[in-house]
Design a protein around this motif. Sequence first.
Motif, PDB file in Angstrom:
ATOM      1  N   GLU A  70      20.633 -76.779 -36.933  1.00 19.71           N
ATOM      2  CA  GLU A  70      19.164 -76.741 -37.708  1.00 19.71           C
ATOM      3  C   GLU A  70      17.886 -76.190 -37.851  1.00 19.71           C
ATOM      4  OE1 GLU A  70      21.674 -80.482 -35.334  1.00 19.71           O
ATOM      5  OE2 GLU A  70      21.356 -77.716 -34.425  1.00 19.71           O
ATOM      6  N   LYS A  71      17.774 -75.197 -36.462  1.00 15.94           N
ATOM      7  CA  LYS A  71      15.994 -73.979 -36.753  1.00 15.94           C
ATOM      8  C   LYS A  71      16.742 -72.902 -37.655  1.00 15.94           C
ATOM      9  CE  LYS A  71      13.452 -71.500 -34.476  1.00 15.94           C
ATOM     10  NZ  LYS A  71      12.439 -71.283 -33.188  1.00 15.94           N
ATOM     11  N   TRP A  76      19.603 -68.652 -32.797  1.00 15.52           N
ATOM     12  CA  TRP A  76      19.279 -70.132 -32.858  1.00 15.52           C
ATOM     13  C   TRP A  76      20.266 -70.900 -33.154  1.00 15.52           C
ATOM     14  CZ3 TRP A  76      15.212 -67.696 -36.731  1.00 15.52           C
ATOM     15  CH2 TRP A  76      13.667 -67.006 -35.929  1.00 15.52           C
ATOM     16  N   SER A  77      19.269 -72.756 -33.016  1.00 13.20           N
ATOM     17  CA  SER A  77      20.209 -73.706 -33.070  1.00 13.20           C
ATOM     18  C   SER A  77      20.650 -73.629 -34.998  1.00 13.20           C
ATOM     19  CB  SER A  77      20.653 -75.303 -33.275  1.00 13.20           C
ATOM     20  OG  SER A  77      19.027 -75.593 -33.633  1.00 13.20           O
ATOM     21  N   ALA A 129      14.907 -78.397 -32.061  1.00 15.02           N
ATOM     22  CA  ALA A 129      16.085 -78.578 -32.227  1.00 15.02           C
ATOM     23  C   ALA A 129      17.400 -77.912 -31.908  1.00 15.02           C
ATOM     24  CB  ALA A 129      16.022 -76.804 -32.313  1.00 15.02           C
ATOM     25  N   GLY A 130      18.069 -78.479 -32.140  1.00 19.47           N
ATOM     26  CA  GLY A 130      19.393 -79.041 -31.461  1.00 19.47           C
ATOM     27  C   GLY A 130      19.708 -80.312 -30.818  1.00 19.47           C
TER      28      GLY A 130
END
Length: 441
Positions: free
Chosen positions: A393-394, A390-391, A290-291
């Motif tokens: 994407e996550k 969280w990012s 993620a990220g």
Amino acid sequence: MRRLIKSGLMFGNLVHVASPALVERYNRALKHLTGKTTSLSDFYVDISGYSPEVGHELDDPLYLNHAGVNRQFILLTTEQKRAPLLDMKFSTSRGILRQFIEENEPALFALTARDAVAGELVNSVYDMSTPARLFDIRRVRVEADTVGGALKQADALDEKVSRFMNEEDAWFDDVLIAEMIGLAGETGDVVRNPIDLREMSFDQRNFWTAHFGGTYLFQDVDHPALISGADRDHFDDLPIRYAFDLRQRNQIAKFLELNGLAEPIAKARGIDAGAILRQKMDFILVDALAGQGVALSGRSRVDMRRLARQHARHLPEEFHVLAALVNWAENGGPWPRVASDSPAYFYTLRAADHPDADLVNMLLSELSPKDIRQLFICHKPLFYDRYATWSAEKKDFVVEFLVNEYQIDKVGTRRALFGFEPPMQEDDLITRVGPWGAVRR
């Protein structure tokens, strides 16, 4: 958080209060309990009658839970039993409220047809100024009545009916008869249709509380302990021998082992250990990538394996340890020894079969936070806190997974992860392996 709300992953199953009659009843109960009212014409409430909209309007998210102890509640309908408990301060509160509603459902159905039922979860503690106060919480008692005092009036009418039936010359007591008629007009016929709520109290020995950085207290076990998210140094002078913070992983692992509170997933009966461990590996993979500009949502199992191969050198220890366990469970590979100081250790456990399994799974989810499914199921307050960090994407992956994989069959998922098979009886064993034992190849 908006996406969680729209997906039903946050504030789901709340009860909508929209009719003027219900809003008026709610305001009467709110005034009765807190001295406040709401000007909102519709809002949503949880199992305790707490409304996030009313909390925002009053600028008081604890308007029914002052100081985070002795939670008050407002019941407008027995349908609230299916709602979650928002802003939970004690892990036992929702279970107590739900059991109270279910045990008294016929009486509560009759009472809420005419008025709101207001009450409180009462214990002997009125503030949480020090951790030592947690040990003063031993039992929680449920107190409840309608705002108009229907239960008190019913008790008074019952007492007067008893006098009328048993005292000499009561038939000629015009005052007593007038009082009975007046109370009956409020309560109905309590002789034919008694109105009563069971007096209920609950032991509060093992529980989690949001106080002091999130604290788990296990008193009703062979080797009691307190485990907290706050620093261990804040827990001196407690009436308990052992107090740990979440960084003391070896001590927590020993505590779980000594009390028989957890078991290895790979050796648990009645579950697909390989599937559970592989899913945990996917969650750890997502957290690691993620990220980094890698699209994670919409990935198939084949895609996840491809990503794992491509980024194997950059994946954390947890991933590789769980992969070794899957190899043991499914392919007869060597048994990997996982020490309690390994970051993978608590990912390999689940609660054993005992009354506080939910509490232990809650603790394990905090010790293995990359497992987003267990975190969401077992520790929603922590899940929401972590989600905010969280990012993108996550977040995309987590929402998609929970909606498509968990929400579709919540009960089945919980059973697959945390359910227990009864021990095999002798007849079952004979059925499975035959009367002469297992055939060796």
